[in-house]
Design an enzyme around this catalytic site. Structure first.
Site, PDB file in Angstrom:
ATOM      1  N   HIS A 338       0.834  -1.215   0.000  1.00 14.18           N
ATOM      2  CA  HIS A 338       0.000   0.000   0.000  1.00 14.18           C
ATOM      3  C   HIS A 338       0.865   1.260   0.000  1.00 14.18           C
ATOM      4  O   HIS A 338       0.644   2.176  -0.806  1.00 14.18           O
ATOM      5  CB  HIS A 338      -0.918  -0.033   1.225  1.00 14.18           C
ATOM      6  CG  HIS A 338      -1.742   1.201   1.406  1.00 14.18           C
ATOM      7  ND1 HIS A 338      -3.080   1.262   1.044  1.00 14.18           N
ATOM      8  CD2 HIS A 338      -1.438   2.430   1.914  1.00 14.18           C
ATOM      9  CE1 HIS A 338      -3.548   2.473   1.316  1.00 14.18           C
ATOM     10  NE2 HIS A 338      -2.571   3.199   1.851  1.00 14.18           N
ATOM     11  N   GLU A 339       1.848   1.311   0.919  1.00 15.06           N
ATOM     12  CA  GLU A 339       2.714   2.496   0.988  1.00 15.06           C
ATOM     13  C   GLU A 339       3.565   2.624  -0.268  1.00 15.06           C
ATOM     14  O   GLU A 339       3.835   3.738  -0.735  1.00 15.06           O
ATOM     15  CB  GLU A 339       3.590   2.433   2.238  1.00 15.06           C
ATOM     16  CG  GLU A 339       2.829   2.378   3.554  1.00 15.06           C
ATOM     17  CD  GLU A 339       1.846   3.524   3.726  1.00 15.06           C
ATOM     18  OE1 GLU A 339       2.090   4.623   3.180  1.00 15.06           O
ATOM     19  OE2 GLU A 339       0.821   3.325   4.397  1.00 15.06           O
ATOM     20  N   HIS A 342       1.616   4.399  -2.844  1.00 19.91           N
ATOM     21  CA  HIS A 342       1.696   5.863  -2.737  1.00 19.91           C
ATOM     22  C   HIS A 342       2.974   6.376  -3.396  1.00 19.91           C
ATOM     23  O   HIS A 342       2.960   7.399  -4.090  1.00 19.91           O
ATOM     24  CB  HIS A 342       1.662   6.286  -1.268  1.00 19.91           C
ATOM     25  CG  HIS A 342       0.315   6.175  -0.629  1.00 19.91           C
ATOM     26  ND1 HIS A 342      -0.846   6.554  -1.258  1.00 19.91           N
ATOM     27  CD2 HIS A 342      -0.066   5.724   0.601  1.00 19.91           C
ATOM     28  CE1 HIS A 342      -1.877   6.358  -0.459  1.00 19.91           C
ATOM     29  NE2 HIS A 342      -1.433   5.845   0.677  1.00 19.91           N
ATOM     30  N   HIS A 348      -5.425   7.213  -2.497  1.00 17.02           N
ATOM     31  CA  HIS A 348      -6.432   6.386  -1.847  1.00 17.02           C
ATOM     32  C   HIS A 348      -7.652   6.216  -2.754  1.00 17.02           C
ATOM     33  O   HIS A 348      -8.050   7.149  -3.464  1.00 17.02           O
ATOM     34  CB  HIS A 348      -6.856   6.995  -0.517  1.00 17.02           C
ATOM     35  CG  HIS A 348      -5.878   6.737   0.580  1.00 17.02           C
ATOM     36  ND1 HIS A 348      -5.779   7.527   1.697  1.00 17.02           N
ATOM     37  CD2 HIS A 348      -4.941   5.768   0.749  1.00 17.02           C
ATOM     38  CE1 HIS A 348      -4.834   7.065   2.501  1.00 17.02           C
ATOM     39  NE2 HIS A 348      -4.311   6.001   1.934  1.00 17.02           N
TER      40      HIS A 348
END
Length: 806
Positions: A338-339, A342, A348
């Site tokens: 997930h990070e 980014h 998101h």
């Protein structure tokens, strides 16, 4: 006489014994039980059976296992994953403060992925070297599997992983190199062709991973285990990133084995900035990377991860940080993916985004183990590539770039076969030359157990204790390496009511001293109540991540867990212009608080730390005063250490001086099996050339006390003898001398006795002289009287004769 009592002699020993006793009492733990269990469900023992290939041949890169799972036979079909040798990346760690490159013994082609036969939607990702270790997903339930270390029958533990189904991620920092609010762009047909071509090619993210000290300790302070765990995480993260046709390649790993070189607070946004500053200063130029991720071991505040949006491939913001405070490897791998998303420009997800049959989309604010990238994620990633921000992802890492770098002599890092590395100061080095070789008879250079190019003596302290929750380490006399830094076992008592965690005493006075300097301390209950009940930047129990911030007032039970309030402040720290200090008058002193807005400031520890005592059987957790559930450890100072030592963070006894490890039962010199020998008192007649009998600072101090006590005894005896002698003389003098001397104090008697001989001698001479004059005067007067009498008699005789004649 009262000031010269003999009772003073043993006082030094009494103080020393009391200090040792207090030290033992400080570390006496309560009855502990486990509060950190990650799994709350069933365990079972299984024995995986590897099945032979068809016709007994090795299928090459493929393998199958049969295991009995919950009473049913399950067939696992696995295939090796990863195109590159898994052990061809540098591993850096710290030894005696020196950065070194490790060579961990790791097997190749260990990571396999696959499925369970007959179970739709199943997924398996395991490391098959030295048993099976990894994750199995069956019917939306995650299982962990790992070998039993003590088993002789290839037994494994299989357990469900139901704890912490989701983790959260907040809005990424605003000071990332890209705006988070770009509107969608219209695309030209040529752009679509380019994007389609890019999408069809595998992208490669060269990731450098850093493991902080606390997480390293959670992996048993074992470098090989830490490296293997990170490799398992990367393998699982790849199972998520393949959804966007991207593979994560581990290009390097650094483990902070001796403490964190940066501040790692609970606020991960602050940690991210601190880590990125460190990355730019220490990592860029040493190892090429597209992104660098920091894994921390503590429980964070609101969110489990932070990353710079669109930071990949940039020199300034290619960083992220994730909290791994549990043991759910699959959930953490989802968080890392997930990070990383980014970093790759993926924002998101919003409610209209879809990710197929998955319960959670990977880029939602809530992250689950059963999640994947959504259509929105793919769109964001393509836009990132279209803007040429991800050009570095299109370079397939070659084997040469993945291989360990050859030793670079002169960079100040001891690598591979280098004996030493004096960097740019070789002219000043007595031990190391410019070719990274030891000079002459030198056996070491800058290590902690090296002194003037030779090994320090056995028992010399190479790393002193840093506070009440840290333990000393000692040199062994035959190596320049200082043993790994050991701490007191978590949950050990310190400063009466506080507890040790990660080698630090959770005493808010320590926090105050770090901000306001020596002498400052944690303020009174009145200060905490009056400030933390305000609900502003100077007193609160937390704040929102939005701007402007909204602060939460502390309830009565939580006031001791909010902002750190200090008192008895004598020195004001230097602060950034945007930060503020507040002082509020108390009855006898001032209450001091800080408001930090620039996270680069050293004041960012503005809140009371977790696990700080806040009431009877209560500790602070995320600014809330909660009930404290004691720990359960295999080591107890009263049992395993026989009340003569404390337990260290590896569960072994660190014995007090006078007792020997491992159980502090026999006589010895202290220390532990992990920290080295405290002192060598053996009478070995053939010591090595650099291993001589020596004494530690503890022994030297005791010898000094013994010598001092002997000197005091001799001095006191001499003084007593002198006083008795003087007293005897004064008694004798009082019998013969004037009565006034008897009435004088002894000190004045001695002075008077010293003055009397001179004065008495003068008076005696005057008396004798006066006596002689008186005698002489008397004699003259007597002689004159006789002459007068004779003359009178003669005259009378003459008168009588004259009368007779008449």
């Amino acid at each position: 006489m009262e000031r010269l009592k003999l009772g003073k002699i043993p006082e030094h020993w009494c103080i020393r014994l009391v200090a040792m006793l207090l030290l033992a009492i400080i570390f006496l733990p309560s009855t502990f039980c486990d509060i950190g269990s990650v799994y709350n469900s069933s365990y079972e023992t299984v024995i995986p059976e590897r099945l032979p290939g068809k016709g007994g041949k090795d299928p090459g890169g493929k393998v199958s296992y049969m295991l009995l799972m919950q009473g049913q036979k399950q067939l696992l079909h696995l295939e090796v994953k990863g195109h590159y040798p898994e052990n061809n990346f540098p591993v850096y760690s710290y030894h005696n403060g020196i950065l070194r490159q490790e060579m961990p013994l790791l097997s190749q082609d260990c990571h396999y992925e696959g499925y369970m036969e007959g179970v739709p939607g199943s997924f398996v990702s395991v490391n098959i070297c030295s048993g099976l270790r990894g994750v199995l997903i069956k019917e939306e339930t995650s299982y962990g599997i790992e070998p039993m270390l003590s088993s002789k029958n290839f037994e494994h533990v299989l357990y469900t992983m139901e704890h912490q189904p989701v983790v959260s991620c907040s809005v990424t920092p605003k000071d990332s190199p890209g705006d988070t609010s770009h509107p969608p762009r219209s695309r030209k047909p040529d752009d679509l062709l380019v994007l389609t071509d890019w999408w069809s090619h595998t992208k490669y993210v060269e990731m450098f991973v850093v493991v902080n000290h606390q997480r390293f300790q959670m992996w048993g302070s074992n470098i090989n285990e830490t490296v293997q765990a990170v490799m398992d995480i990367i393998a699982l993260a790849n199972s998520f990133t393949r959804g966007i046709n991207t593979e994560v390649v581990l290009v390097g790993l650094e483990i902070w084995t001796e403490g964190d070189p940066i501040e790692v607070p609970v606020d991960l946004q602050t940690t991210l900035r601190n880590f990125n500053f460190w990355r730019q200063e220490k990592l860029v130029g040493r190892v090429r990377h597209d992104v660098a991720h920091l894994i921390v071991g503590h429980r964070p505040g609101e969110n489990e991860g932070q990353a710079f949006l669109r930071g990949a491939c940039s020199g300034e913001f290619a960083a992220a940080v994730e909290a791994f405070h549990h043991e759910d490897v699959l959930l953490f791998a989802a968080l890392m993916a997930h990070e990383l998303g980014h970093n790759l420009g993926i924002q998101h997800d919003h409610p209209t985004c879809t990710c197929g049959p998955k319960h959670f989309c990977l880029m939602g604010e809530k992250i689950g183990k059963d999640s994947g990238f959504s259509n929105c994620s793919s769109d964001h990633f393509l836009r990132f590539l279209h803007d040429h921000r991800g050009v570095c992802l299109l370079d397939e890492p070659g084997r040469q770039s993945r291989m360990r770098r050859a030793a670079n002599c002169g960079n100040g890092v001891v690598e591979d076969l280098e004996q030493c590395d004096c960097g740019s100061d070789c002219d000043k080095s007595q031990c190391c030359d410019e070719n990274c070789k030891l000079k002459g008879n030198s056996v070491c250079s800058t290590e902690l157990c090296c002194f003037k190019c030779n090994f320090k003596k056995e028992g010399d302290v190479c790393r002193p204790a840093d506070g009440p929750c840290d333990l000393e380490e000692y040199c062994n006399g035959t190596s320049a390496a200082c043993p790994s830094d050991r701490k007191a076992q978590d949950g050990s008592k310190c400063h009466e009511s506080f507890l040790c965690f990660n080698g630090q005493c959770m005493d808010p006075t320590f926090q105050c001293s770090r901000i306001f300097g020596h002498g400052s301390r944690s303020a009174s209950d009145y200060c905490y109540t009056s400030l933390n009940s305000r609900g502003d930047q100077f007193g609160n129990c937390g704040s929102s991540s939005q701007f402007p911030k909204k602060y939460t007032k502390c309830s009565d039970k939580n006031v001791m867990c909010g902002k750190l309030i200090c008192t008895e402040v004598a020195f004001l720290p230097q602060i950034q212009p945007n930060n503020l200090l507040l002082q509020v008058p108390e009855t006898e002193d001032w209450c001091w608080s800080v408001a930090v807005f620039d996270m680069r400031d050293s004041l960012h520890e503005e809140y009371v730390k977790d696990n700080t005592y806040c009431g009877k059987d209560k500790v602070c957790k995320n600014s809330i005063c909660e009930d404290f559930t004691p720990f359960s450890f295999p080591c107890s100072p009263s049992k395993q250490c026989n009340k003569h030592g404390v337990c260290n963070d590896l569960g072994n006894c660190h014995c007090s001086f006078g007792f020997a490890p491992p159980d502090c039962k026999e006589e010895g010199t202290g220390g532990s099996v992990d920290s080295g020998p405290a002192v060598n008192l053996s009478n070995d007649s053939s010591p090595g050339p650099n291993s001589t009998q020596s004494s530690t600072e503890e022994l030297i101090l005791n010898l000094k006390l013994i010598v001092l006590a002997v000197i005091l005894v001799l001095m006191i005896l001499l003084i007593i003898i002198c006083i008795i002698s003087a007293y005897t003389k004064s008694e004798t003098a009082s019998e013969a001398g004037p009565s006034e001397l008897e009435e004088l104090p002894e000190g004045e008697k001695e002075e008077q006795e010293e003055v009397l001989p001179e004065e008495a001698k003068g008076e005696e001479e005057e008396l004798e002289y006066g006596k002689e004059e008186a005698e002489e005067q008397g004699a003259v007067e007597e002689e004159g009287a006789e002459e007068a009498n004779e003359e009178a008699a003669a005259e009378k005789k003459d008168e009588d004769e004259e009368e007779g004649e008449e």
